[in-house]
Motif scaffolding. Sequence first.
Motif, PDB file in Angstrom:
ATOM      1  N   HIS A  21      -7.015  -1.396  -2.746  1.00 33.51           N
ATOM      2  CA  HIS A  21      -6.954  -1.981  -4.087  1.00 33.51           C
ATOM      3  C   HIS A  21      -8.154  -2.903  -4.271  1.00 33.51           C
ATOM      4  CE1 HIS A  21      -4.903  -4.466  -7.361  1.00 33.51           C
ATOM      5  NE2 HIS A  21      -4.889  -3.234  -7.816  1.00 33.51           N
ATOM      6  N   GLU A  39      -6.280   4.031  -6.033  1.00 34.57           N
ATOM      7  CA  GLU A  39      -5.782   2.654  -6.010  1.00 34.57           C
ATOM      8  C   GLU A  39      -6.831   1.634  -6.432  1.00 34.57           C
ATOM      9  OE1 GLU A  39      -3.067   4.961  -5.224  1.00 34.57           O
ATOM     10  OE2 GLU A  39      -4.595   5.093  -3.667  1.00 34.57           O
ATOM     11  N   ARG A  40      -7.980   2.070  -6.908  1.00 37.78           N
ATOM     12  CA  ARG A  40      -9.006   1.141  -7.365  1.00 37.78           C
ATOM     13  C   ARG A  40      -8.487   0.350  -8.562  1.00 37.78           C
ATOM     14  NH1 ARG A  40     -14.378   3.647  -9.797  1.00 37.78           N
ATOM     15  NH2 ARG A  40     -13.174   3.478 -11.727  1.00 37.78           N
ATOM     16  N   ALA A  41      -8.712  -0.957  -8.566  1.00 34.10           N
ATOM     17  CA  ALA A  41      -8.285  -1.801  -9.679  1.00 34.10           C
ATOM     18  C   ALA A  41      -9.266  -1.624 -10.837  1.00 34.10           C
ATOM     19  CB  ALA A  41      -8.226  -3.262  -9.253  1.00 34.10           C
ATOM     20  N   THR A  44       0.832  -1.204   0.000  1.00 36.97           N
ATOM     21  CA  THR A  44       0.000   0.000   0.000  1.00 36.97           C
ATOM     22  C   THR A  44       0.866   1.253   0.000  1.00 36.97           C
ATOM     23  OG1 THR A  44      -1.707  -1.188   1.221  1.00 36.97           O
ATOM     24  CG2 THR A  44      -1.836   1.213   1.219  1.00 36.97           C
ATOM     25  N   TRP A  69      -3.147  -3.801   1.562  1.00 35.18           N
ATOM     26  CA  TRP A  69      -3.323  -3.396   0.173  1.00 35.18           C
ATOM     27  C   TRP A  69      -4.767  -3.593  -0.285  1.00 35.18           C
ATOM     28  CZ3 TRP A  69      -2.537  -0.385  -3.476  1.00 35.18           C
ATOM     29  CH2 TRP A  69      -2.459  -0.697  -4.830  1.00 35.18           C
ATOM     30  N   THR A 103      -4.102   0.209 -12.058  1.00 36.49           N
ATOM     31  CA  THR A 103      -4.787   1.366 -11.488  1.00 36.49           C
ATOM     32  C   THR A 103      -4.531   2.584 -12.362  1.00 36.49           C
ATOM     33  OG1 THR A 103      -2.888   1.965 -10.108  1.00 36.49           O
ATOM     34  CG2 THR A 103      -4.519   0.457  -9.146  1.00 36.49           C
ATOM     35  N   ASP A 107      -0.683  -5.594  -9.105  1.00 36.50           N
ATOM     36  CA  ASP A 107      -0.785  -4.247  -9.673  1.00 36.50           C
ATOM     37  C   ASP A 107      -0.462  -4.339 -11.157  1.00 36.50           C
ATOM     38  OD1 ASP A 107       1.995  -4.313  -9.923  1.00 36.50           O
ATOM     39  OD2 ASP A 107       2.353  -2.488  -8.777  1.00 36.50           O
ATOM     40  N   ALA A 140       2.517   1.711  -3.377  1.00 37.58           N
ATOM     41  CA  ALA A 140       1.579   2.110  -4.423  1.00 37.58           C
ATOM     42  C   ALA A 140       1.229   3.591  -4.334  1.00 37.58           C
ATOM     43  CB  ALA A 140       0.317   1.262  -4.347  1.00 37.58           C
TER      44      ALA A 140
END
Length: 761
Positions: free
Chosen positions: A649, A692-694, A553, A645, A686, A677, A556
Motif C-alpha cells: 500500500h 494495492e497502490r494508494a 494485507t 501492509w 485503491t 484504506d 485487502a
Amino acid sequence: MAEPITSDSETPAGALGATIRRDTWGIAHVDAPSPGAAFAAQGWVAADDRIWQMEWDRRRALGRWAEVVGMAGAREDAFFRRLGLADIARADWDALAPRTRAMTEAYADGVNRWLADHDEALPPEFDHHPAPPERWEPWHCVAVYKLRHIFMGTLTRKLWRGRIMAQAGPEAVMVIVGDVEADTAMVPGDGPPPDLLADAATLLDASAADMAALAAAMDSDGASNSWALSGERTASGKPLLAGDPHRGIEFPNVYHQCHITCGDFDAIGMGFPGVPGFPHFGHNDEVAWCITHGMCDDTDVFVERFGPTEPDGESPEIQWRTETLHIRGEDDVEVLCGRSPRGPVVLGDPADGVALSMMWTGMHGADTTLDALWPMLEAGSADESIEAARPWVLPVNNLLVADRAGKIAFKIRGRVIERSPASRWTPVPATDEFAWDGLEAVPFEQLPEWSDPQRGFLVTANNRTADAGPYISLDYAGPARHDRVCELIAPMSDATVADMASVHADVTSLVAPKVLDLVFEYGVECGHALANGLLDMLAAWDHRMNPESAAATVYAVIKRRLIEAITERLGVAGAELGASGWPPAAEASRMAAAAAVRMMCERRFDVVPGLDNPIGLRMAVSACVDETAAELSQRLGGDPQTWAWERLHRMASPHPLASALPSARELHPPVDGCGGDADTVRQGGTAPETGERAIHGSCARYAFDLGDWDNSGWVVPHGVSGVRGSGHDLDQRSAWLACELIPVAYSADSVAAVTVDVVEI
C-alpha cells in the motif's frame, strides 16, 4: 488566443504595496493595503508557487492540453471542446457581480505581474513545453474552478450504471446502489425521504437496449471527512473544526496554503491555484469553515437518436460544429461538436446514429459560485458565513462553520435541481419528459441545515445527511467513515488539536468485519497450504489497517479478489467509455470496487451469475483465499508475518506532465508506504486495476482551534510549492505520512516569529 508573456510584454503599472512573508514551510503571509491588493498578491503568490499547475488546469479547461503533450491529451481536449467549457466559463464570468469580477481582475493582475518578472525563471516543467505560459485572464479563474469539479458529480456514475444495466440488467443496477434509505442521516427529520425507486424499474427496463452501447466512465468525485465540536467538548471552551478532503493524490497537490490580510479581512486557508479566496477550508478572525462533498445528483445524460444528417451537416435536433485540436508533433485533429436541446453532446457523432448529451447544474443558468468567495472572507459569525454561501452553485457541499461566539452549524450549499425520479439511475431517453427546461433550483432556505446539536458535535463524511427535505442523491458514501468519526469524538469532553490529529490518523475499518464474515462463512474449501493460517490471522485481527499489519494485507488482497470475482461475473470488469485512454481504467475499476463492496456488505448476490447460490459462493470465496495465499507468497515471500501492509500500500502521487511525457519523468515525487484504506478515516483508497497502490487519499488535513487560532494545525501531502527541488515541494511529506499537523501561524506575532523571507511587491 492570448499572447505569451515575454520580457517585452506590457506589465502592470505601479507597485501593489503588499508585503509577502514566507514562513519556515514556505507558506506566504500577505499584508496588503486593500482587498484589491490582497487578491493581486494572492495571484502573485499562487503563480510563484504553482504557475505550472495553473497552466495545466487552464489548458485542460480550454481543451488545449494536447498542444503540450501531443495525443496523450487529445481525448480530454475533445471532451472539453464538446462540452464548451471555455465558452461557459466566459459567460459565467460575465454574469458575476461587479465586485467579484474586480476580485478576479485583481487576481489576474497579480499572476501577470509574476509572469512579467519571471519569464526567464520558469519552473522546470516549462522546459518540456513548446511555449511559455500565456497571460492570465480574469475569466480563467472561473474556468479552472469548473474544471476541478465537473467530474465530481453524477455524470460518470450514471454512465457506469448504464454499463451495469446493459451487462447485467436493471435489477443489478438497483443492487449495486444498495438501500440508500438505510443509513442513519446526520440531520433528524420528521418524514420519510423521497421515494427513490419511483418509476425506476419501468425506465430501466425500457432503456436497457439504449444502454448496450455504454461502458464505464471515470469517477473523480471525492470522499472527505469533517467534524465540529462545540466548546462544551473542548479544552479551550471554544469550538474545534477539523477534517480532511480526499481526492486523487497528484503532484502538485490540489490545495494551496496561503494567508491574506488587509483592512477588510484577515483570512488564512487552502485555496485552488488560479482561484482567489479560500472556497473550501479556512478561517478569518471570527469564523472557520470547511466542507465535504455533498454527493449531489447534479448531472443527467441523455441518449440522443437521429437519422442521417442533412446536407448542411445538421441533424433535425442536434446542431453540429467542428473545432480543431492542435496536437503537438502530429497533424491537427478535427473534433465534431454538437448540441441538442438537452445540452452539449459529449460522445457520438452523426455517423453513429446515437449520441450522448448532458446537462449539469454548472451550466444550467449562470454559475455564481465565485460571488460567495469575498463575503466568506468578511463574515463575522457562523450565521453570516452561511448567508455568504447563498450564491454557491457547485459543487453541492456539506458546509460546516464555527465561530468564536461558540456556535457550530451545518448547511448544504449549492444548486440542487430536482428532476424526474426516473433520471436518477442511468442515462435517460432524449425526450421532453427528462429535459431541464423550466426547472428551478431548490431555494436556499429549503436546503438541510442543523446548528448547535444537543450532542455537541457535527460530522459529515459524504453520507446521507437528512431524513427529509429535497432529494439530493442516490450516491452517498456508506456510513463507515461517518460512524467511525462519531465513535471517536463522542467520548471527548476536553478535546484539543492533538485529539483531532488522532482522529485523522485512525485506520480502523468498520467494513472489514462485514467482508470477513462472508470469508469465514464461505471460505471453507481452501486447498493452499497457507490458507488456514491466513484465516486464523484474520480471525485474530483488530481490523486496523496499520502500515505494519500483515493481516491488513491479507484482508485487502482477499477483498480485491472478491471484487474481481463479482465484477467479472457481472461482465463489467475493466469496462471503459469511449476509446482507450479516456477515462482511466483505474477510475472505472474504483467505482466497480465500491459497488462490489456494498454488495458484499449487504449480501446481495442474487443478480451475480454463479454467486447466487451457496455452492457457488463457497467455491468463489475459497478460491479467493487460495489465490491470495499464492499471490502474496510470490510477491512478498513465504512468511506471512512479513507481509506488512505498507509494502504493497504505497502512495503514488504522479506528476501529470511526467505521466504524459517520458522526458519529464524526473518530475515524479518518490513513492512511500502508508496505512488506511478506502473505508477508514485515514483515507488510502485503491482500485483493483492497480492493485494495492494508494491512488486516493487525504489531500489536506486541518484542525482549527477557535480558542486560539495560533494553536491550529494543517498539512498537505507534499508542500506548499509545486516546483520540484524548491525545498518546499516535499517538506510536509513526512508529517503527512505520520498524520501529524504543522503549526498554522496566524497572528502578527506568530507570523513574525516564523518569517524567513520577505518580499515587497
